[in-house]
Motif scaffolding. Structure first.
Motif, PDB file in Angstrom:
ATOM      1  N   LYS A 161      30.099  40.282  48.187  1.00 21.51           N
ATOM      2  CA  LYS A 161      30.561  39.123  48.954  1.00 21.51           C
ATOM      3  C   LYS A 161      29.382  38.249  49.383  1.00 21.51           C
ATOM      4  N   GLU A 204      35.591  43.146  42.234  1.00 17.92           N
ATOM      5  CA  GLU A 204      35.773  44.462  42.839  1.00 17.92           C
ATOM      6  C   GLU A 204      36.845  45.212  42.060  1.00 17.92           C
ATOM      7  N   ARG A 252      39.988  42.816  41.988  1.00 18.99           N
ATOM      8  CA  ARG A 252      39.863  41.500  42.617  1.00 18.99           C
ATOM      9  C   ARG A 252      38.909  40.692  41.755  1.00 18.99           C
ATOM     10  N   HIS A 305      36.640  37.240  40.671  1.00 19.12           N
ATOM     11  CA  HIS A 305      35.918  36.119  41.254  1.00 19.12           C
ATOM     12  C   HIS A 305      36.808  34.879  41.216  1.00 19.12           C
ATOM     13  N   SER A 327      40.157  35.339  35.765  1.00 21.23           N
ATOM     14  CA  SER A 327      41.234  36.311  35.600  1.00 21.23           C
ATOM     15  C   SER A 327      41.109  36.965  34.232  1.00 21.23           C
ATOM     16  N   VAL A 330      46.460  43.178  40.499  1.00 20.28           N
ATOM     17  CA  VAL A 330      45.469  42.203  40.960  1.00 20.28           C
ATOM     18  C   VAL A 330      45.660  41.943  42.449  1.00 20.28           C
ATOM     19  N   LEU A 331      44.558  42.029  43.205  1.00 18.11           N
ATOM     20  CA  LEU A 331      44.591  41.804  44.647  1.00 18.11           C
ATOM     21  C   LEU A 331      43.692  40.624  45.011  1.00 18.11           C
ATOM     22  N   ASP A 332      44.120  39.871  46.015  1.00 16.66           N
ATOM     23  CA  ASP A 332      43.257  38.817  46.560  1.00 16.66           C
ATOM     24  C   ASP A 332      42.215  39.392  47.509  1.00 16.66           C
ATOM     25  N   ALA A 333      42.552  40.526  48.132  1.00 19.76           N
ATOM     26  CA  ALA A 333      41.621  41.186  49.049  1.00 19.76           C
ATOM     27  C   ALA A 333      41.843  42.687  48.962  1.00 19.76           C
ATOM     28  N   PHE A 334      40.750  43.440  49.014  1.00 17.06           N
ATOM     29  CA  PHE A 334      40.817  44.901  48.936  1.00 17.06           C
ATOM     30  C   PHE A 334      40.888  45.507  50.337  1.00 17.06           C
TER      31      PHE A 334
END
Length: 552
Positions: free
Chosen positions: A297, A469, A489, A491, A495, A521-525
């Motif tokens: 990050k 990630e 996740r 960048h 994709s 697929v996640l926007d945030a872990f």
């Protein structure tokens, strides 16, 4: 009190370590006034606008220690310490080490379940908490936990609005009074080097963590040798980013290593890029430590924020597997030397040397910080593997405790009779004696009898430039039992489809049965308290996703 659950060091080993100078035969708190005498007016601790010199640290720690002693706490008692990254953390820790009261290092995200279970297990007589932290009322949490413990426990609060019935920590660490009298009293009534200095929590992500007892002897060994491995000195400015109660930022070498070396500790209240970069610029930080997810990050943010990181010499990265390509990108993006670390609160710490070649720095986790640490790699039957082969790592040495606190059944599983600790990590050792971490023994996905290392899959996917990630977890399957599911996740603006990932991994030569058969697929872990991917939460999320109706 008597620590009935403590597994003591054998006397022959303790004598040998002291005779060899590996253990200095001192307590951690005994250095405070030596430091104050040598470095009195130099700044030791920075927290925003608050700056404590080495003498300030000694005076305030002694004041708090004596006043806690007057309230009935003494050598061998235990307290739960749940403080965020503030200057009070440093003073409270130093005070407890001086008094011989054992801090049990809890993390700010812990709640009733963990605090009550651990507090009962170690016989905690007090809790030290912030008033509120990130909107949560830790003071009321501490009252609930204290009421649930089997014995009486006081609530000590660091904050501006201390409730009735709680004790204001800031009032106890006021430097007013006879400094020399307090110093003499603590010198006479403090702990011995073989006493437990601190209770740490195991790094497991399931169940209540196990309690690791570290003595003054073996934890000082940890601090001194990791500080040496990281070239810490009087010019070191260390930024504590991860929760300070965790072994990595606390003493590997962390804030205690920086203080022992004569440097300066800067506390960051958050691991977010903005405050971290601001602190590096303002304090001319030379070293910091973080887990890969946090550093990734920072890398994303650096392109936009363009911070001045010219003072940063060393970045210590550990806590989860790191692909060589990603390690190299970290060093290049943040323009500093990357030192990979492989370690555990159970003792062993490995570091890549500060002057290591790129091949070593990016492709290994380095050798043990001391020649007294032993490494043994074994197969499933417990037999040593051939040199360079992958197996489970067993380790023993001057920093490896003889057992977890108060759990004899667990100790029979985790420790051998001759002192080897079964790490549960899959590693290989290079011809130069450097460790390369390959995954976890229990972090395996069993696909129809084929055992797949989640770490191996994650490392290869992490090397794809589109991926920010990744975590591989087992997806239940009626035919194979489990299949590989990759949570990813990407960048921003990137994709990949499952088919594209399959093709890319196939081109890398990964066996077909190891390739993920499911992509989420996640926007945030979700992350654990120290920034690792929280696989327990991901498995729950996967189960929840499986209950949702699928599109026709």
């Amino acid at each position: 009190m008597s620590f009935d659950g403590f597994v003591p060091w054998p006397q022959d080993l303790a004598h040998a370590y002291r005779a060899a100078g590996v253990w200095p035969g001192r307590t951690m708190g005994s250095y405070l006034w030596e430091w104050a005498g040598d470095r009195g007016d130099r700044v030791a601790v920075v927290d925003g606008a608050t700056r404590l010199t080495y003498r300030d640290l000694a005076v305030r720690a002694d004041a708090l220690a004596v006043r806690l002693g007057e309230r009935g706490l003494g050598r061998g008692d235990t307290v739960l310490v749940q403080l965020p990254n503030t200057w009070e953390f440093a003073v409270v820790t130093a005070a407890l080490l001086r008094l011989g009261v054992v801090p049990t290092m809890m993390l700010p995200p812990h709640r009733d379940h963990e605090l009550t279970a651990i507090g009962a297990h170690v016989g905690a007589r007090a809790l030290v908490v912030p008033g509120t932290w990130r909107g949560y009322d830790h003071q009321q949490l501490a009252f609930r936990v204290a009421a649930a413990l089997p014995g009486p426990a006081e609530v000590l609060v660091v904050g501006d609005d201390v409730a009735e019935g709680a004790i204001d920590v800031r009032s106890l660490l006021s430097p007013d009074g006879d400094v020399e009298a307090r110093r003499r009293w603590l010198d006479e009534h403090g702990p011995s080097p073989s006493d437990i200095a601190v209770f740490l929590l195991s790094g497991g992500t399931t169940g209540v963590p196990k309690v690791i007892s570290r003595t003054h002897d073996d934890y000082l060994f940890n601090i001194v040798h990791t500080a040496r491995a990281c070239a810490f000195g009087e010019d070191t400015v260390y930024l504590a980013v991860l929760p300070a109660g965790h072994n990595f930022p606390l003493a590997s070498p962390g804030l205690l290593g920086a203080l022992h070396a004569g440097g300066r500790v800067v506390f960051s209240a958050s691991p977010r890029a903005e405050p971290v970069f601001a602190a590096i610029e303002a304090e001319r930080v030379t070293a910091t430590s973080a887990v890969p997810a946090v550093v990734l990050k920072w890398m994303d943010a650096a392109a936009t924020l363009k911070p001045d990181l010219s003072s940063l010499r060393y970045l210590h990265v550990g806590g989860s597997m790191l692909a060589p390509d990603i390690a190299e990108r970290m060093a290049r993006t943040l323009d500093c030397r990357l030192q990979q670390v492989y370690g555990m609160a159970e003792g062993l710490v490995c570091y890549t040397p500060p002057d290591a070649s790129d091949e070593v720095a990016f492709g290994t986790q380095g050798p043990p910080v001391s020649a007294f640490d032993e490494l043994l790699v074994v197969d499933e039957d417990g037999s040593p593997v051939s040199p360079g082969e992958i197996g489970e790592l067993l380790t023993r040495g001057p920093g490896t405790p003889r057992g977890y606190y108060g759990v004899p059944d667990q100790n029979r599983l985790s420790f051998t009779e001759d002192g080897w600790f079964r790490t549960g990590d899959l590693v290989r050792i290079t011809t130069d004696g450097h460790a390369v971490v390959c995954g976890r023994v229990k972090d395996l996905i069993n696909r129809g009898g084929e055992k797949i290392s989640a770490g191996e899959v994650e490392t290869l996917i992490q090397e794809l430039p589109e991926v920010a990630e990744v975590a591989a977890v087992p997806s239940p399957d009626p035919v194979y039992g489990e299949r590989v599911c990759a949570f990813v996740r990407f960048h921003g603006g990137c994709s990949l489809s499952l088919a594209e990932i399959t093709r890319l991994l196939t081109e890398r030569g990964l066996a077909a049965f190891k390739i993920p058969e499911r992509l989420e697929v996640l926007d945030a872990f979700p992350h654990t308290a120290v920034g690792k991917a929280d696989k327990k939460a991901l498995k729950v999320l996967l189960a929840d996703l499986d209950t949702l109706p699928r599109a026709a």
